[in-house]
Design a protein around this motif. Structure first.
Motif, PDB file in Angstrom:
ATOM      1  N   LEU A 124       0.804  -1.227   0.000  1.00 32.70           N
ATOM      2  CA  LEU A 124       0.000   0.000   0.000  1.00 32.70           C
ATOM      3  C   LEU A 124       0.836   1.275   0.000  1.00 32.70           C
ATOM      4  O   LEU A 124       0.442   2.290  -0.578  1.00 32.70           O
ATOM      5  CB  LEU A 124      -0.982  -0.001   1.169  1.00 32.70           C
ATOM      6  CG  LEU A 124      -1.979  -1.168   1.169  1.00 32.70           C
ATOM      7  CD1 LEU A 124      -3.043  -0.944   2.230  1.00 32.70           C
ATOM      8  CD2 LEU A 124      -2.634  -1.361  -0.186  1.00 32.70           C
ATOM      9  N   ASP A 125       2.015   1.238   0.639  1.00 30.91           N
ATOM     10  CA  ASP A 125       2.861   2.430   0.670  1.00 30.91           C
ATOM     11  C   ASP A 125       3.238   2.869  -0.740  1.00 30.91           C
ATOM     12  O   ASP A 125       3.248   4.055  -1.049  1.00 30.91           O
ATOM     13  CB  ASP A 125       4.154   2.160   1.459  1.00 30.91           C
ATOM     14  CG  ASP A 125       3.873   1.984   2.941  1.00 30.91           C
ATOM     15  OD1 ASP A 125       2.726   2.251   3.346  1.00 30.91           O
ATOM     16  OD2 ASP A 125       4.790   1.575   3.676  1.00 30.91           O
ATOM     17  N   ARG A 126       3.571   1.896  -1.569  1.00 32.61           N
ATOM     18  CA  ARG A 126       3.956   2.220  -2.944  1.00 32.61           C
ATOM     19  C   ARG A 126       2.779   2.846  -3.714  1.00 32.61           C
ATOM     20  O   ARG A 126       2.960   3.817  -4.454  1.00 32.61           O
ATOM     21  CB  ARG A 126       4.447   0.939  -3.635  1.00 32.61           C
ATOM     22  CG  ARG A 126       4.751   1.082  -5.103  1.00 32.61           C
ATOM     23  CD  ARG A 126       6.068   1.802  -5.367  1.00 32.61           C
ATOM     24  NE  ARG A 126       6.330   1.907  -6.798  1.00 32.61           N
ATOM     25  CZ  ARG A 126       6.812   2.993  -7.382  1.00 32.61           C
ATOM     26  NH1 ARG A 126       7.106   4.066  -6.670  1.00 32.61           N
ATOM     27  NH2 ARG A 126       7.025   3.007  -8.672  1.00 32.61           N
ATOM     28  N   ILE A 127       1.598   2.315  -3.508  1.00 31.84           N
ATOM     29  CA  ILE A 127       0.424   2.860  -4.204  1.00 31.84           C
ATOM     30  C   ILE A 127       0.178   4.297  -3.735  1.00 31.84           C
ATOM     31  O   ILE A 127      -0.072   5.191  -4.546  1.00 31.84           O
ATOM     32  CB  ILE A 127      -0.832   1.985  -3.954  1.00 31.84           C
ATOM     33  CG1 ILE A 127      -0.582   0.552  -4.450  1.00 31.84           C
ATOM     34  CG2 ILE A 127      -2.049   2.580  -4.653  1.00 31.84           C
ATOM     35  CD1 ILE A 127      -1.676  -0.438  -4.052  1.00 31.84           C
ATOM     36  N   ARG A 128       0.281   4.515  -2.428  1.00 33.00           N
ATOM     37  CA  ARG A 128       0.069   5.876  -1.898  1.00 33.00           C
ATOM     38  C   ARG A 128       1.136   6.839  -2.405  1.00 33.00           C
ATOM     39  O   ARG A 128       0.863   8.006  -2.692  1.00 33.00           O
ATOM     40  CB  ARG A 128       0.091   5.856  -0.369  1.00 33.00           C
ATOM     41  CG  ARG A 128      -1.122   5.183   0.219  1.00 33.00           C
ATOM     42  CD  ARG A 128      -1.224   5.434   1.723  1.00 33.00           C
ATOM     43  NE  ARG A 128      -2.207   4.540   2.294  1.00 33.00           N
ATOM     44  CZ  ARG A 128      -1.908   3.447   3.006  1.00 33.00           C
ATOM     45  NH1 ARG A 128      -0.653   3.118   3.249  1.00 33.00           N
ATOM     46  NH2 ARG A 128      -2.869   2.666   3.465  1.00 33.00           N
TER      47      ARG A 128
END
Ligand SMILES: [Zn+2]
Length: 278
Positions: free
Chosen positions: A202-206
């Protein structure tokens, strides 16, 4: 250094093998990732067989091994993902599944959003995620909470969004769809179309989302300061990058401006001249 092994199947889990094609480039990064998905007893899916090439064909067959191929799946109809598909499908005696067809690509069957596909020990859910391309699909492997993100989220770079088929507002909505799916541990890992797998996901998507939002804010600020054309905005916003990259930057900025026009925040008062909507 690129740690992706080219042309050799790499096992990432009980159900997932990756074969990276040796086609590095500006749009493919280290190369296109082809995925073989399913248990040992087969049948298995092959996702994104990549470009037509004898060595890659053999490498994909080696990854499939003795198993039947349930279907060849295509994430989207850009040419780094599908041209090997007809040969592979014919060899394996199976069909090609995709969301749409774009000449010269023809699918044996069209997939619907949320359609579920079954192979040995593997349940895939097709997720229509337009933005990079209008026909873009991600696939959720339910048993591993893994998402094959193709070119929506890549391991090596941000995605290119080339209007008119690419659309930034759709792209952002597709990122949100993944973030929602990933809430409460719904996604464990992302397997992109180019580059290494991404965990935690999720960090990468954010990060990609905020990078895009930042560019949109910069475009709005430039327009507010009276900078009206794309070349002038590129000079301002990308002042610190190599001028050789100003061409692709202009392309990307165009996607941001199209998105702002679509949202009614900006108007193109004359062709190529933008100002704030009142
Ligand atoms: Zn690609």
């Amino acid at each position: 250094m690129d740690t992706l092994l080219k042309g050799t199947p790499v096992r990432l889990s009980d159900r997932v093998l990756r074969v990276t094609q040796d086609n590095p480039g500006m749009f493919t990064g280290p190369g296109t990732n082809t995925w073989v998905i399913g248990g040992d007893d087969g049948p298995a899916f092959v996702l994104d067989p990549g470009e037509e090439d004898d060595a890659h064909f053999e490498a994909v067959l080696a990854a499939v091994g003795d198993r039947e191929v349930a279907a060849v799946l295509i994430s989207h109809t850009h040419r780094d993902h599908w041209p090997l598909a007809p040969r592979l499908a014919e060899h394996a005696g199976c069909q090609i599944f995709a969301f749409s067809e774009q000449p010269p690509f023809t699918a044996g069957r069209r997939l619907e959003d949320n359609e579920r596909l079954f192979a040995d020990g593997a349940t895939l859910v097709a997720l229509h995620t337009p933005g990079h391309a209008s026909d873009h699909l991600c696939f959720l492997l339910e048993e591993e909470r893994a998402v094959f993100t193709a070119d929506l989220v890549m391991g090596w770079s941000t995605s290119i969004i080339a209007p008119p088929d690419g659309n930034l507002n759709q792209y952002m909505a597709s990122l949100e769809r993944l973030l929602e799916l990933g809430q409460d541990g719904g996604i464990d890992i992302l397997h992109p179309g180019h580059g290494e797998s991404i965990k935690p996901p999720l960090d990468r998507i954010r990060e990609i989302r905020s990078h895009r939002q930042q560019r949109t804010d910069q475009a709005l600020e430039a327009i507010a300061a009276g900078v009206a054309t794309i070349p002038e905005m590129v000079e301002r916003i990308y002042a610190d990058i190599d001028p050789k990259l100003h061409g692709p930057a202009a392309f990307s900025l165009r996607a941001h401006l199209d998105a702002l026009v679509e949202e009614g925040k900006v108007v193109e008062d004359q062709p190529g001249r933008y100002e704030r909507a009142v």
